[in-house]
Design a protein around this motif. Structure first.
Motif, PDB file in Angstrom:
ATOM      1  N   ALA A 161       0.704  -1.533   0.341  1.00 25.11           N
ATOM      2  CA  ALA A 161       0.079   0.045  -0.139  1.00 25.11           C
ATOM      3  C   ALA A 161       0.948   1.458   0.036  1.00 25.11           C
ATOM      4  N   ALA A 162       1.465   0.834   0.557  1.00 24.31           N
ATOM      5  CA  ALA A 162       2.690   2.507   1.044  1.00 24.31           C
ATOM      6  C   ALA A 162       3.261   2.469  -0.473  1.00 24.31           C
ATOM      7  N   GLY A 163       3.567   1.845  -1.078  1.00 29.08           N
ATOM      8  CA  GLY A 163       4.442   1.594  -2.761  1.00 29.08           C
ATOM      9  C   GLY A 163       3.309   2.140  -3.421  1.00 29.08           C
ATOM     10  N   VAL A 164       2.099   1.995  -2.947  1.00 32.20           N
ATOM     11  CA  VAL A 164       1.442   2.450  -4.292  1.00 32.20           C
ATOM     12  C   VAL A 164       1.250   3.793  -3.851  1.00 32.20           C
ATOM     13  N   LEU A 165       0.900   3.678  -2.723  1.00 33.29           N
ATOM     14  CA  LEU A 165       0.503   5.544  -2.255  1.00 33.29           C
ATOM     15  C   LEU A 165       1.675   6.763  -2.912  1.00 33.29           C
ATOM     16  N   THR A 166       2.297   5.815  -2.579  1.00 34.48           N
ATOM     17  CA  THR A 166       4.301   6.895  -3.227  1.00 34.48           C
ATOM     18  C   THR A 166       3.843   6.926  -4.994  1.00 34.48           C
ATOM     19  N   ASP A 167       3.613   6.047  -5.514  1.00 32.50           N
ATOM     20  CA  ASP A 167       3.587   6.358  -6.999  1.00 32.50           C
ATOM     21  C   ASP A 167       2.089   7.237  -7.357  1.00 32.50           C
ATOM     22  N   LEU A 168       1.335   7.357  -6.922  1.00 33.91           N
ATOM     23  CA  LEU A 168      -0.218   7.629  -6.212  1.00 33.91           C
ATOM     24  C   LEU A 168       0.105   9.416  -5.884  1.00 33.91           C
ATOM     25  N   TYR A 169       0.586   9.526  -5.292  1.00 41.37           N
ATOM     26  CA  TYR A 169       0.821  10.774  -4.115  1.00 41.37           C
ATOM     27  C   TYR A 169       1.880  12.224  -5.423  1.00 41.37           C
ATOM     28  N   ALA A 170       2.612  10.867  -6.122  1.00 42.05           N
ATOM     29  CA  ALA A 170       3.212  11.924  -7.371  1.00 42.05           C
ATOM     30  C   ALA A 170       2.802  11.970  -8.944  1.00 42.05           C
ATOM     31  N   GLY A 171       1.748  10.894  -8.490  1.00 39.07           N
ATOM     32  CA  GLY A 171       1.036  11.043  -9.842  1.00 39.07           C
ATOM     33  C   GLY A 171      -0.975  11.477  -9.686  1.00 39.07           C
ATOM     34  N   PRO A 172      -2.108  11.240  -9.883  1.00 40.66           N
ATOM     35  CA  PRO A 172      -3.050  12.252  -9.655  1.00 40.66           C
ATOM     36  C   PRO A 172      -3.340  11.644  -8.279  1.00 40.66           C
ATOM     37  N   LEU A 173      -2.957  11.259  -7.274  1.00 40.45           N
ATOM     38  CA  LEU A 173      -3.392  12.217  -6.159  1.00 40.45           C
ATOM     39  C   LEU A 173      -2.757  13.524  -6.159  1.00 40.45           C
ATOM     40  N   ASP A 174      -1.919  13.960  -6.895  1.00 42.87           N
ATOM     41  CA  ASP A 174      -0.356  15.043  -6.376  1.00 42.87           C
ATOM     42  C   ASP A 174      -1.332  16.618  -6.087  1.00 42.87           C
ATOM     43  N   PHE A 175      -2.809  16.311  -6.400  1.00 45.17           N
ATOM     44  CA  PHE A 175      -3.298  17.613  -5.991  1.00 45.17           C
ATOM     45  C   PHE A 175      -3.559  17.708  -4.084  1.00 45.17           C
ATOM     46  N   MET A 176      -3.907  16.479  -3.411  1.00 47.06           N
ATOM     47  CA  MET A 176      -3.883  15.886  -2.234  1.00 47.06           C
ATOM     48  C   MET A 176      -2.725  16.873  -1.522  1.00 47.06           C
ATOM     49  N   ILE A 177      -1.199  17.201  -2.286  1.00 48.24           N
ATOM     50  CA  ILE A 177      -0.062  17.246  -1.051  1.00 48.24           C
ATOM     51  C   ILE A 177      -0.435  18.913  -1.483  1.00 48.24           C
ATOM     52  N   GLY A 178      -1.179  19.398  -2.504  1.00 48.02           N
ATOM     53  CA  GLY A 178      -0.939  20.956  -1.883  1.00 48.02           C
ATOM     54  C   GLY A 178      -2.465  21.347  -0.712  1.00 48.02           C
ATOM     55  N   PHE A 179      -3.271  20.452  -1.101  1.00 51.21           N
ATOM     56  CA  PHE A 179      -4.628  20.729   0.216  1.00 51.21           C
ATOM     57  C   PHE A 179      -4.391  20.412   1.485  1.00 51.21           C
ATOM     58  N   ILE A 180      -2.860  19.120   1.298  1.00 52.47           N
ATOM     59  CA  ILE A 180      -2.872  19.123   3.179  1.00 52.47           C
ATOM     60  C   ILE A 180      -1.689  19.444   3.206  1.00 52.47           C
ATOM     61  N   GLY A 181      -0.748  19.375   2.953  1.00 48.96           N
ATOM     62  CA  GLY A 181       0.542  20.535   3.580  1.00 48.96           C
ATOM     63  C   GLY A 181      -0.243  21.483   3.624  1.00 48.96           C
ATOM     64  N   ARG A 182       1.152  22.362   5.241  1.00 52.99           N
ATOM     65  CA  ARG A 182       0.414  23.762   5.333  1.00 52.99           C
ATOM     66  C   ARG A 182       2.036  24.224   5.171  1.00 52.99           C
ATOM     67  N   SER A 183       1.328  24.959   3.942  1.00 48.30           N
ATOM     68  CA  SER A 183       2.625  25.855   3.966  1.00 48.30           C
ATOM     69  C   SER A 183       2.823  27.490   4.459  1.00 48.30           C
ATOM     70  N   ASP A 184       1.703  27.474   5.459  1.00 44.23           N
ATOM     71  CA  ASP A 184       2.045  28.510   6.458  1.00 44.23           C
ATOM     72  C   ASP A 184       3.152  27.877   7.501  1.00 44.23           C
ATOM     73  N   ALA A 185       2.754  26.763   7.759  1.00 47.60           N
ATOM     74  CA  ALA A 185       3.999  26.422   8.373  1.00 47.60           C
ATOM     75  C   ALA A 185       5.470  26.499   8.547  1.00 47.60           C
ATOM     76  N   LEU A 186       5.989  27.022   7.183  1.00 51.25           N
ATOM     77  CA  LEU A 186       7.412  27.629   7.305  1.00 51.25           C
ATOM     78  C   LEU A 186       7.185  28.873   6.492  1.00 51.25           C
ATOM     79  N   ASP A 187       8.342  29.438   6.849  1.00 47.29           N
ATOM     80  CA  ASP A 187       8.484  30.725   5.975  1.00 47.29           C
ATOM     81  C   ASP A 187       7.958  30.566   4.443  1.00 47.29           C
ATOM     82  N   PRO A 188       7.414  30.833   3.966  1.00 44.83           N
ATOM     83  CA  PRO A 188       6.382  30.797   2.625  1.00 44.83           C
ATOM     84  C   PRO A 188       7.451  31.592   1.816  1.00 44.83           C
ATOM     85  N   ARG A 189       8.200  32.561   1.926  1.00 42.84           N
ATOM     86  CA  ARG A 189       8.980  32.830   1.477  1.00 42.84           C
ATOM     87  C   ARG A 189      11.075  32.761   1.520  1.00 42.84           C
TER      88      ARG A 189
END
Length: 269
Positions: A161-189
């Motif tokens: 499952a972890a192997g397939v998910l890694t390919d999915l995250y970098a493929g059809p599920l790449d939009f999820m990373i932008g959704f779940i990732g908190r860009s404001d957690a670090l200095d966005p500049r």
């Protein structure tokens, strides 16, 4: 040829079979233990997976009939009905509902697995089978870990499952990373691109942190390198790599980003 959709459906089956065997061994007291999912018991995690399976199956059937996915007027009664069940019933009904959605995906022929478009109310465009089944695998695999970690602090996400998910995250599920990732957690500049190296199975990818969070080509050489098992990578992205559940093989080398920084970027939802 084995496609990403095929691999995702196979991983769904493995996850179901392994979680089913585990859940069948739980007693009433086990079901009321706190799970790895904040504020939910083991039974409540299974209830969430069960209601999601029921809604997901209705969505898949609607796509096969050329119809829109069921809306909130369908979803809310499903959630209410599952939430009202007793813990033992939540667990037993999960086993049935999850088996049904996995079997439904398995029944899709090769053409349907590649060509069927599934309408989801929260996405602007219909999704492929790989995308929608991948979203289910992401939820099912992480919540299976939530159940297991209630009994074993060293629990891991299943390797396939972890192997397939890694390919999915970098493929059809790449939009999820932008959704779940908190860009404001670090200095966005200050944009940083990490080199991510995972093992068992091996992957190499780039993760950019800045005004947005997303994948990119892996830098070589890299200022910061994150090395970890693939299953730990999937848990990091899912907000499930707290210090007490982090294997010793997880390392961050270089300056500018720490593992605690990454935990803040991916707090889980």
């Amino acid at each position: 040829m084995t496609t990403l959709a095929d691999r995702t459906i196979t991983a769904l089956r493995t996850n179901h079979d392994e979680l089913t065997a585990f859940v069948r061994g739980l007693d009433a007291a086990d079901l009321t233990r706190p799970s790895g999912c904040s504020e939910w018991t083991v039974a409540q995690v299974l209830s969430h997976l069960g209601s999601g399976a029921e809604i997901g199956l209705a969505t898949l059937r609607a796509a096969q009939a050329g119809q829109d996915a069921p809306g909130q007027d369908f979803n809310h009664p499903v959630w209410d009905r599952w939430n009202a069940k007793e813990p033992k019933q939540q667990a037993e009904d999960f086993l049935t509902a999850d088996a049904e959605i996995v079997s439904a995906y398995e029944s899709l022929d090769a053409d349907a697995r590649e060509q069927l478009q599934i309408k989801l109310g929260f996405l602007p465009m219909p999704g492929s089978v790989a995308l929608v089944a991948g979203m289910r695998l992401n939820e099912a695999a992480l919540h299976a870990w939530d159940v297991r970690v209630a009994f074993d602090p060293a629990a891991t996400v299943a390797r396939d499952a972890a192997g397939v998910l890694t390919d999915l995250y970098a493929g059809p599920l790449d939009f999820m990373i932008g959704f779940i990732g908190r860009s404001d957690a670090l200095d966005p500049r200050v944009a940083t691109t990490l080199r991510v190296e995972t093992t068992d199975p091996e992957h190499v990818l780039g993760l950019t942190l800045g005004e947005t969070v997303g994948f990119s080509d892996a830098p070589d050489p890299a200022d910061v390198t994150l090395s970890l098992p693939t299953e730990a990578w999937s848990r990091l992205l899912g907000g499930r790599l707290a210090p007490e559940h982090t294997p010793p093989s997880v390392t961050v080398t270089g300056d500018g980003v720490t593992l605690d920084d990454l935990r803040r970027v991916f707090p889980g939802i």
